[in-house]
Enzyme design. Structure first.
Site, short mmCIF file in Angstrom:
data_model
loop_
_atom_site.label_atom_id
_atom_site.label_comp_id
_atom_site.label_asym_id
_atom_site.label_seq_id
_atom_site.Cartn_x
_atom_site.Cartn_y
_atom_site.Cartn_z
NE ARG A 45 -114.78 -1.49 -72.40
CZ ARG A 45 -114.62 -2.13 -73.54
NH1 ARG A 45 -114.76 -3.45 -73.60
NH2 ARG A 45 -114.32 -1.50 -74.65
CB ALA A 47 -121.13 1.60 -77.91
NE ARG A 85 -118.54 5.24 -69.76
CZ ARG A 85 -117.64 4.56 -70.48
NH1 ARG A 85 -117.82 3.28 -70.72
NH2 ARG A 85 -116.57 5.16 -70.97
CD GLN A 192 -110.66 1.11 -72.49
OE1 GLN A 192 -109.52 1.55 -72.59
NE2 GLN A 192 -111.68 1.90 -72.20
CG ASP A 233 -118.11 4.64 -77.77
OD1 ASP A 233 -116.97 4.42 -78.22
OD2 ASP A 233 -118.59 4.04 -76.79
CE LYS A 244 -112.22 4.41 -74.51
NZ LYS A 244 -112.82 5.21 -73.41
O1 MRU Z 1 -114.85 3.65 -72.53
P1 MRU Z 1 -115.23 2.37 -73.23
O2 MRU Z 1 -114.32 1.23 -72.91
O3 MRU Z 1 -116.68 2.04 -73.02
O4 MRU Z 1 -115.03 2.70 -74.77
C1 MRU Z 1 -115.27 1.69 -75.70
C2 MRU Z 1 -114.97 2.09 -77.09
O5 MRU Z 1 -114.58 3.20 -77.38
C3 MRU Z 1 -115.29 1.08 -78.14
O6 MRU Z 1 -114.40 1.17 -79.22
C4 MRU Z 1 -116.73 1.31 -78.66
O7 MRU Z 1 -117.62 1.37 -77.58
C5 MRU Z 1 -117.16 0.27 -79.61
S1 MRU Z 1 -117.42 -1.27 -78.82
C6 MRU Z 1 -118.00 -2.40 -79.91
#
Ligand code: MRU
Length: 345
Positions: A45, A47, A85, A192, A233, A244
């Site tokens: 997970r 981005a 996703r 996370q 993202d 997030k």
């Molecule tokens: O649902 P996730 O864990 O994939 O969400 C991740 C995030 O929101 C991160 O902050 C974002 O992807 C940036 S990662 C460098």
């Protein structure tokens, strides 16, 4: 260094982020369908990491696809990965990059097509690490010395091919000699922050304190937090940032308390086809992520639940967006367009 995703013996190997920090185990994907499922289940997970996984998934699909009907199989591979996703634009960026290469190879021998697709996926991974280092270099001067940096979710090595975006900025500031410690929001419901950010920063010996999401305002008001750095993202043309869920609350609290709020992301996270963040699709995840914590039920059975995985922070709360090509500030319509036009380097 943490190896988030690798290509080993024509297989895609990922650290299983659903099991960290209690178990450090690896999942091996032999087919593109397995890669798609790993993205959906959040074994991988974040981005940029999703973008790398998508590129490797396409390469794996082409590697195993029969030579006849390869064009239509390529469409199926791309659609399957794209359905996993919806919010992180890097997923679609990774797939499109592989599709463009495939189109340019039409008519070439199948062995060459397969080899070039694998090489491209490996390049996407390598480039991501270099991009994160550049984001770190550009962002480090913004981090105040002898202060605490607050971050939300995990935008670190685990969310990328390595080093991280938001955590890359923190790493670069520390590598440059700044005395910085980190407050990590736990990041309900998937945790996370608690599970992944704390784990990877501890591995690097970076002092990290875990707080629950609702404590962020308290610590900003007390003057402890020097700045906030988060990942993204998808970023719309006007500078609105999807990240997030909970990021929006942190940004409003930062604004209220005069704390700079920085977003660190690669240019591949910009989606300039969208004029505002209202157009960003927000993934809704299962109710059980909210009603249960690690398999333990914490709410009455049958409770109605909402579980949007992301929220959108309006650009007016974003002090700056740090990319590998430079730092963008308001008005974002102009500064982001300028970054996209800037050649990479
Ligand atoms: O649902 P996730 O864990 O994939 O969400 C991740 C995030 O929101 C991160 O902050 C974002 O992807 C940036 S990662 C460098």
């Amino acid at each position: 260094m943490v190896e988030t995703i690798q290509w080993i013996d024509d297989r895609v190997v990922m650290i299983d982020q659903t099991r960290l920090p209690l178990e450090e185990t690896y999942v091996t994907c032999r087919t593109y369908q397995e890669v798609a499922e790993a993205i959906r289940a959040m074994i991988i997970r974040g981005a940029p990491a999703i973008g790398v996984a998508a590129a490797m998934g396409v390469a794996l699909g082409v590697l195993h696809a029969p030579e006849t009907g390869l064009d239509s199989e390529m469409e199926t591979i791309a659609e399957t990965l794209a359905r996993t996703r919806p919010t992180a634009v890097n997923l679609f960026w990774g797939i499109d990059r592989m599709k463009r290469l495939y189109a340019s190879l039409r008519g070439r021998p199948i062995a060459e097509i397969r080899r070039r697709m694998i090489e491209e996926a490996l390049l996407v991974r390598e480039e991501d690490i270099a991009i994160n280092r550049a984001i770190g270099r550009n962002g480090a001067p913004l981090v105040p010395d002898h202060k605490t940096v607050l971050t939300h979710c995990n935008a670190g090595a685990l969310a990328t091919a390595g080093y991280g975006t938001a955590l890359g900025v923190i790493r670069a500031a520390i590598e440059g000699g700044k005395q910085v410690d980190v407050f990590a929001d736990e990041t309900r419901p998937f945790l996370q922050g608690a599970r992944l950010t704390v784990w990877e920063l501890q591995k690097d010996g970076i002092p990290t304190t875990l707080i629950t999401d609702s404590m962020a305002g308290h610590f900003m008001k007390s003057g402890r937090i020097g700045c906030v750095v988060v990942g993204a993202d998808r970023i719309a043309a006007n500078g609105d940032v999807a990240n997030k869920v909970g990021t929006y609350s942190v940004a409003v609290l930062a604004h209220e308390n005069g704390v700079p709020f920085f977003v660190a992301a690669p240019v591949s996270t910009l989606d300039l086809t969208l004029t505002s963040g209202d157009q960003i699709p927000i993934e809704q995840r299962s109710a059980s992520e909210v009603t249960h914590v690690f398999g333990h039920q914490v709410a009455p059975a049958g409770t109605p639940v909402q579980n949007p995985a992301f929220d959108v922070t309006p650009a007016r709360y974003v002090t700056a967006i740090v990319t590998e090509r430079g730092v963008a500030r308001a008005p974002y319509e102009e500064s982001l367009k300028g970054l996209v036009r800037t050649p990479a380097g």
